[in-house]
Design a protein around this motif. Sequence first.
Motif, PDB file in Angstrom:
ATOM      1  N   ARG A 150       0.807  -1.225   0.000  1.00  0.00           N
ATOM      2  CA  ARG A 150       0.000   0.000   0.000  1.00  0.00           C
ATOM      3  C   ARG A 150       0.839   1.273   0.000  1.00  0.00           C
ATOM      4  O   ARG A 150       0.334   2.356  -0.272  1.00  0.00           O
ATOM      5  CB  ARG A 150      -0.937   0.009   1.205  1.00  0.00           C
ATOM      6  N   GLU A 151       2.115   1.147   0.301  1.00  0.00           N
ATOM      7  CA  GLU A 151       2.995   2.314   0.435  1.00  0.00           C
ATOM      8  C   GLU A 151       3.001   3.240  -0.786  1.00  0.00           C
ATOM      9  O   GLU A 151       2.894   4.462  -0.622  1.00  0.00           O
ATOM     10  CB  GLU A 151       4.411   1.854   0.761  1.00  0.00           C
ATOM     11  N   PRO A 152       3.113   2.741  -2.017  1.00  0.00           N
ATOM     12  CA  PRO A 152       3.135   3.658  -3.165  1.00  0.00           C
ATOM     13  C   PRO A 152       1.863   4.518  -3.282  1.00  0.00           C
ATOM     14  O   PRO A 152       1.947   5.684  -3.670  1.00  0.00           O
ATOM     15  CB  PRO A 152       3.265   2.722  -4.378  1.00  0.00           C
ATOM     16  N   GLY A 153       0.730   3.959  -2.919  1.00  0.00           N
ATOM     17  CA  GLY A 153      -0.501   4.736  -2.974  1.00  0.00           C
ATOM     18  C   GLY A 153      -0.499   5.888  -1.993  1.00  0.00           C
ATOM     19  O   GLY A 153      -0.926   7.003  -2.321  1.00  0.00           O
ATOM     20  N   PHE A 154      -0.007   5.632  -0.781  1.00  0.00           N
ATOM     21  CA  PHE A 154       0.085   6.706   0.207  1.00  0.00           C
ATOM     22  C   PHE A 154       1.146   7.723  -0.211  1.00  0.00           C
ATOM     23  O   PHE A 154       0.951   8.926  -0.068  1.00  0.00           O
ATOM     24  CB  PHE A 154       0.401   6.150   1.594  1.00  0.00           C
ATOM     25  N   ALA A 155       2.259   7.254  -0.731  1.00  0.00           N
ATOM     26  CA  ALA A 155       3.334   8.155  -1.144  1.00  0.00           C
ATOM     27  C   ALA A 155       2.892   9.061  -2.295  1.00  0.00           C
ATOM     28  O   ALA A 155       3.360  10.191  -2.412  1.00  0.00           O
ATOM     29  CB  ALA A 155       4.566   7.351  -1.550  1.00  0.00           C
ATOM     30  N   ALA A 156       1.978   8.579  -3.113  1.00  0.00           N
ATOM     31  CA  ALA A 156       1.491   9.364  -4.253  1.00  0.00           C
ATOM     32  C   ALA A 156       0.478  10.426  -3.846  1.00  0.00           C
ATOM     33  O   ALA A 156       0.139  11.290  -4.653  1.00  0.00           O
ATOM     34  CB  ALA A 156       0.873   8.429  -5.291  1.00  0.00           C
ATOM     35  N   ASN A 157       0.004  10.380  -2.616  1.00  0.00           N
ATOM     36  CA  ASN A 157      -0.993  11.343  -2.160  1.00  0.00           C
ATOM     37  C   ASN A 157      -0.277  12.549  -1.550  1.00  0.00           C
ATOM     38  O   ASN A 157       0.265  12.459  -0.456  1.00  0.00           O
ATOM     39  CB  ASN A 157      -1.915  10.694  -1.125  1.00  0.00           C
ATOM     40  N   PRO A 158      -0.291  13.702  -2.247  1.00  0.00           N
ATOM     41  CA  PRO A 158       0.437  14.866  -1.737  1.00  0.00           C
ATOM     42  C   PRO A 158      -0.164  15.456  -0.465  1.00  0.00           C
ATOM     43  O   PRO A 158       0.493  16.240   0.218  1.00  0.00           O
ATOM     44  CB  PRO A 158       0.359  15.866  -2.893  1.00  0.00           C
ATOM     45  N   ALA A 159      -1.371  15.071  -0.111  1.00  0.00           N
ATOM     46  CA  ALA A 159      -2.011  15.593   1.103  1.00  0.00           C
ATOM     47  C   ALA A 159      -1.492  14.929   2.367  1.00  0.00           C
ATOM     48  O   ALA A 159      -1.689  15.428   3.468  1.00  0.00           O
ATOM     49  CB  ALA A 159      -3.532  15.427   1.008  1.00  0.00           C
ATOM     50  N   ILE A 160      -0.797  13.777   2.227  1.00  0.00           N
ATOM     51  CA  ILE A 160      -0.198  13.111   3.389  1.00  0.00           C
ATOM     52  C   ILE A 160       1.217  13.646   3.563  1.00  0.00           C
ATOM     53  O   ILE A 160       2.081  13.420   2.723  1.00  0.00           O
ATOM     54  CB  ILE A 160      -0.172  11.581   3.224  1.00  0.00           C
ATOM     55  N   ILE A 161       1.430  14.328   4.663  1.00  0.00           N
ATOM     56  CA  ILE A 161       2.741  14.908   4.942  1.00  0.00           C
ATOM     57  C   ILE A 161       3.676  13.835   5.493  1.00  0.00           C
ATOM     58  O   ILE A 161       4.841  13.749   5.091  1.00  0.00           O
ATOM     59  CB  ILE A 161       2.611  16.086   5.929  1.00  0.00           C
ATOM     60  N   GLN A 162       3.190  13.011   6.433  1.00  0.00           N
ATOM     61  CA  GLN A 162       3.961  11.926   7.020  1.00  0.00           C
ATOM     62  C   GLN A 162       3.027  10.776   7.350  1.00  0.00           C
ATOM     63  O   GLN A 162       1.843  10.997   7.614  1.00  0.00           O
ATOM     64  CB  GLN A 162       4.634  12.372   8.328  1.00  0.00           C
ATOM     65  N   LYS A 163       3.556   9.547   7.345  1.00  0.00           N
ATOM     66  CA  LYS A 163       2.784   8.363   7.737  1.00  0.00           C
ATOM     67  C   LYS A 163       3.721   7.395   8.430  1.00  0.00           C
ATOM     68  O   LYS A 163       4.829   7.150   7.969  1.00  0.00           O
ATOM     69  CB  LYS A 163       2.173   7.684   6.517  1.00  0.00           C
ATOM     70  N   TYR A 164       3.255   6.867   9.567  1.00  0.00           N
ATOM     71  CA  TYR A 164       4.042   5.910  10.345  1.00  0.00           C
ATOM     72  C   TYR A 164       3.179   4.705  10.675  1.00  0.00           C
ATOM     73  O   TYR A 164       2.001   4.861  11.005  1.00  0.00           O
ATOM     74  CB  TYR A 164       4.497   6.517  11.685  1.00  0.00           C
ATOM     75  N   TYR A 165       3.755   3.505  10.595  1.00  0.00           N
ATOM     76  CA  TYR A 165       3.115   2.302  11.121  1.00  0.00           C
ATOM     77  C   TYR A 165       3.707   2.035  12.489  1.00  0.00           C
ATOM     78  O   TYR A 165       4.907   2.217  12.698  1.00  0.00           O
ATOM     79  CB  TYR A 165       3.370   1.083  10.226  1.00  0.00           C
ATOM     80  N   ILE A 166       2.879   1.559  13.418  1.00  0.00           N
ATOM     81  CA  ILE A 166       3.323   1.279  14.772  1.00  0.00           C
ATOM     82  C   ILE A 166       2.879  -0.128  15.152  1.00  0.00           C
ATOM     83  O   ILE A 166       1.724  -0.485  14.952  1.00  0.00           O
ATOM     84  CB  ILE A 166       2.702   2.278  15.767  1.00  0.00           C
ATOM     85  N   LYS A 167       3.784  -0.932  15.702  1.00  0.00           N
ATOM     86  CA  LYS A 167       3.427  -2.248  16.236  1.00  0.00           C
ATOM     87  C   LYS A 167       3.212  -2.072  17.727  1.00  0.00           C
ATOM     88  O   LYS A 167       4.100  -1.629  18.444  1.00  0.00           O
ATOM     89  CB  LYS A 167       4.541  -3.262  15.981  1.00  0.00           C
ATOM     90  N   LEU A 168       2.013  -2.399  18.190  1.00  0.00           N
ATOM     91  CA  LEU A 168       1.686  -2.267  19.603  1.00  0.00           C
ATOM     92  C   LEU A 168       2.104  -3.524  20.360  1.00  0.00           C
ATOM     93  O   LEU A 168       2.357  -4.569  19.764  1.00  0.00           O
ATOM     94  CB  LEU A 168       0.193  -1.984  19.758  1.00  0.00           C
ATOM     95  N   ASP A 169       2.178  -3.425  21.682  1.00  0.00           N
ATOM     96  CA  ASP A 169       2.646  -4.542  22.503  1.00  0.00           C
ATOM     97  C   ASP A 169       1.727  -5.759  22.455  1.00  0.00           C
ATOM     98  O   ASP A 169       2.176  -6.884  22.532  1.00  0.00           O
ATOM     99  CB  ASP A 169       2.796  -4.104  23.965  1.00  0.00           C
ATOM    100  N   GLU A 170       0.447  -5.541  22.346  1.00  0.00           N
ATOM    101  CA  GLU A 170      -0.521  -6.635  22.357  1.00  0.00           C
ATOM    102  C   GLU A 170      -0.521  -7.353  21.006  1.00  0.00           C
ATOM    103  O   GLU A 170      -0.566  -6.711  19.960  1.00  0.00           O
ATOM    104  CB  GLU A 170      -1.910  -6.073  22.656  1.00  0.00           C
ATOM    105  N   PRO A 171      -0.455  -8.682  21.003  1.00  0.00           N
ATOM    106  CA  PRO A 171      -0.425  -9.426  19.737  1.00  0.00           C
ATOM    107  C   PRO A 171      -1.630  -9.088  18.847  1.00  0.00           C
ATOM    108  O   PRO A 171      -2.759  -9.001  19.323  1.00  0.00           O
ATOM    109  CB  PRO A 171      -0.476 -10.891  20.178  1.00  0.00           C
ATOM    110  N   GLY A 172      -1.346  -8.875  17.566  1.00  0.00           N
ATOM    111  CA  GLY A 172      -2.405  -8.592  16.600  1.00  0.00           C
ATOM    112  C   GLY A 172      -2.836  -7.136  16.542  1.00  0.00           C
ATOM    113  O   GLY A 172      -3.724  -6.785  15.773  1.00  0.00           O
ATOM    114  N   TYR A 173      -2.219  -6.266  17.326  1.00  0.00           N
ATOM    115  CA  TYR A 173      -2.581  -4.848  17.338  1.00  0.00           C
ATOM    116  C   TYR A 173      -1.462  -4.003  16.738  1.00  0.00           C
ATOM    117  O   TYR A 173      -0.294  -4.183  17.060  1.00  0.00           O
ATOM    118  CB  TYR A 173      -2.872  -4.363  18.770  1.00  0.00           C
ATOM    119  N   TYR A 174      -1.871  -3.088  15.864  1.00  0.00           N
ATOM    120  CA  TYR A 174      -0.960  -2.172  15.189  1.00  0.00           C
ATOM    121  C   TYR A 174      -1.590  -0.790  15.215  1.00  0.00           C
ATOM    122  O   TYR A 174      -2.754  -0.634  15.560  1.00  0.00           O
ATOM    123  CB  TYR A 174      -0.740  -2.590  13.727  1.00  0.00           C
TER     124      TYR A 174
END
Length: 93
Positions: free
Chosen positions: A50-74
């Motif tokens: 999905r990264e290229p689609g987000f990168a192509a959107n000029p309205a998104i200044i920054q985007k981060y993925y986060i892995k949370l401590d609980e299994p299956g949660y991001y």
Amino acid sequence: MIKYVTYIFAIALLFSGCSTDTPKSGEVMQIVKLRTSLSDEEFLKIAHEREPGFAANPAIIQKYYIKLDEPGYYGGVYIWESAEALQEFKQSE
């Protein structure tokens, strides 16, 4: 299956790692919490696809993925140029 919750905050302060510039009026932070039964590897594969689609959107200044401590949660943190840009994106999905 991926389930998520979205939280939206107007940016009032500088956040470390985001920008050294003063935030522009109207910038918006969106925080998304995901729960999925996918493995870490499967989730990351989809995220990378999905990264290229987000990168192509000029309205998104920054985007981060986060892995949370609980299994299956991001999480995801998006910095949008405006609330209007965020709403346009949400309507396009």
